[in-house]
Design a protein around this motif. Structure first.
Motif, short mmCIF file in Angstrom:
data_model
loop_
_atom_site.label_atom_id
_atom_site.label_comp_id
_atom_site.label_asym_id
_atom_site.label_seq_id
_atom_site.Cartn_x
_atom_site.Cartn_y
_atom_site.Cartn_z
N GLU A 368 5.96 24.77 -20.47
CA GLU A 368 6.46 25.63 -21.42
C GLU A 368 5.43 26.24 -22.25
O GLU A 368 5.59 27.52 -22.88
CB GLU A 368 7.62 24.68 -22.14
N LYS A 369 4.66 25.43 -22.71
CA LYS A 369 3.59 26.15 -23.72
C LYS A 369 2.84 27.25 -23.11
O LYS A 369 2.35 28.36 -23.69
CB LYS A 369 2.55 24.87 -24.00
N THR A 370 2.34 26.95 -21.51
CA THR A 370 1.82 28.09 -21.06
C THR A 370 2.53 29.34 -20.86
O THR A 370 1.90 30.38 -20.99
CB THR A 370 1.41 27.49 -19.68
N PHE A 371 3.77 28.99 -20.42
CA PHE A 371 4.63 30.31 -20.40
C PHE A 371 4.82 30.91 -21.87
O PHE A 371 4.88 32.28 -21.51
CB PHE A 371 6.08 29.82 -20.15
N HIS A 372 5.15 30.13 -22.75
CA HIS A 372 5.15 31.04 -24.09
C HIS A 372 3.76 31.71 -24.45
O HIS A 372 3.90 32.65 -25.05
CB HIS A 372 5.41 30.02 -25.02
N ARG A 373 2.83 31.15 -24.19
CA ARG A 373 1.33 31.82 -24.43
C ARG A 373 1.31 33.04 -23.54
O ARG A 373 0.90 34.00 -24.11
CB ARG A 373 0.34 30.58 -23.92
N ASP A 375 3.88 34.72 -22.17
CA ASP A 375 4.92 35.70 -22.48
C ASP A 375 4.52 36.60 -23.72
O ASP A 375 4.79 37.51 -23.86
CB ASP A 375 6.26 35.04 -22.77
N GLY A 376 3.86 35.67 -24.59
CA GLY A 376 3.63 36.38 -25.87
C GLY A 376 2.46 37.43 -25.81
O GLY A 376 2.44 38.35 -26.40
#
Length: 385
Positions: A368-373, A375-376
């Protein structure tokens, strides 16, 4: 930390922690035929010639009733909280209330799938890599198991399908228990009658000629299994409807006699369920008694000190349920039974299962942290001039 005189979320975590421990004991020691390839255990104690591991293992089946009772209780409490928020906005909009009920049930179904699929997405690939014969990589098998509609990957995942059906039936329970003429005594009797009908009357119809073919179908098998356990879930709704857990707890917490009676009652339940040998027929009655006795015991000074580990285990109960049987049955049974003494075998399985739950949570936090990074970086807002 004390949960006070109300039956709180911390109490729910506590009971779930005990329920998952019962599940581990049940699967470790209640099925001797599943212990293979030279694995074995030594029971620590013997009671009247019967090993204690077997007694606790058979009693461990109570875990299903506890999870369903707490599921019904928590679902009702969550719905009432949601209902109050909606009522605060528009108390006279009946259509809004009806819509809220169906949407609430749908959201509960969605929330059921999230932890299930998180474990599924990690455990199933591992099983395929390890060559687990039960886990097929075919698209049809993946679909049916991922949706929980026909589970073949792990026999202990059957609970998911039953719970899914009960959540979808929750709106019917609400409409019944929220009727104007609702009465606890009448509704308790209705639950008892329903349970008796499911256990004794409905099976008789399976022998009727016009119903025999349907009674042999997979659909009927799943529906009837759900009906067998439904009284536990409905009982949870009933107790939540009348707020009985909090009301009873507030009257008995802190009383020495209540503590002694609770301890004796828990021991009595173990003996009674073993001696009666009636399986799950009356578990819908035992479940609320077990919950209340356990909470009363853990509201003592000693209990408050000891409850934190059980609450922590309760927080991981879903992951432990979905993973533990892979370790004790399929992937490393000889390792799990290596300590020989039943308490040590139990602690080893608990440790491995709890560690796997922590690992699964860490993996998903990283994903999730990687995805948000990512995605940002891909969809960032243009800086203002």
């Amino acid at each position: 930390m004390s949960s006070g005189k109300l039956f709180s979320r911390q109490d729910t975590k506590l009971v779930k922690g005990f329920a998952i421990l019962l599940m581990l004991y049940h699967h470790l020691f209640a099925f001797p035929n599943r212990i293979q390839d030279g694995s074995s255990y030594i029971s620590l104690l013997s009671v009247l010639g019967i090993d204690s591991a077997e007694i606790l293992g058979l009693f461990g089946k109570m875990c299903v009733a506890l999870f369903l009772f707490l599921g019904g209780y928590g679902t009702w409490v969550s719905y009432q909280a949601k209902k109050k928020k909606l009522a605060a906005g528009d108390r006279n909009d009946d259509s809004l209330q009806n819509c809220s009920l169906s949407n609430f049930a749908l959201n509960k179904v969605k929330s059921l799938y999230v932890p299930y699929l998180k474990v599924f997405a990690i455990v199933v690939p591992v099983a395929i890599v390890l060559g687990d014969a039960r886990v097929s990589a075919s698209l049809s098998a993946l679909f049916w198991n991922a949706t929980g509609l026909n589970i073949t990957y792990n026999g202990e995942w059957w609970f998911f399908t039953d719970y899914l059906i009960l959540l979808m039936a929750f709106p019917l329970m609400v409409r019944y228990f929220d009727r104007k003429t609702a009465s606890f005594t009448v509704d308790l009797l209705a639950v008892c009658v329903w349970n008796a009908a499911v256990m004794w009357l409905i099976p008789a119809f399976a022998h009727v000629d016009w119903a025999s073919d349907f009674a042999k179908s997979i659909l009927w098998g799943k529906l009837y299994q759900t009906m067998q356990w439904s009284a536990c879930f409905v009982m949870g709704c009933l107790f939540a409807r009348w707020d009985l857990l909090s009301r009873i707890k507030s009257k008995f917490v802190g009383r020495c006699l209540a503590v002694i009676c609770s301890l004796l009652c828990l021991v009595g339940l173990v003996v009674l369920r073993y001696k009666l040998d009636v399986g799950m027929r009356y578990d819908f009655l035992w479940a609320p008694v077990f919950c209340l006795c356990l909470v009363i015991l853990f509201e003592t000074k000693v209990g408050k000190i000891a409850r934190k580990p059980f609450e922590s285990i309760g927080c991981h109960s879903t992951n432990i349920w979905l993973t533990h049987s892979f370790f004790c049955y399929h992937w490393c049974q000889s390792f799990i039974y290596l300590p020989k003494w039943s308490p040590l075998v139990f602690l080893l399985l608990l440790g491995v299962s709890y560690a796997s739950s922590l690992l699964i949570d860490l993996i998903w936090k990283w994903i999730e942290k990687t995805f948000h990074r990512v995605d940002g970086k891909l969809f960032f807002d243009e800086p203002s001039a």
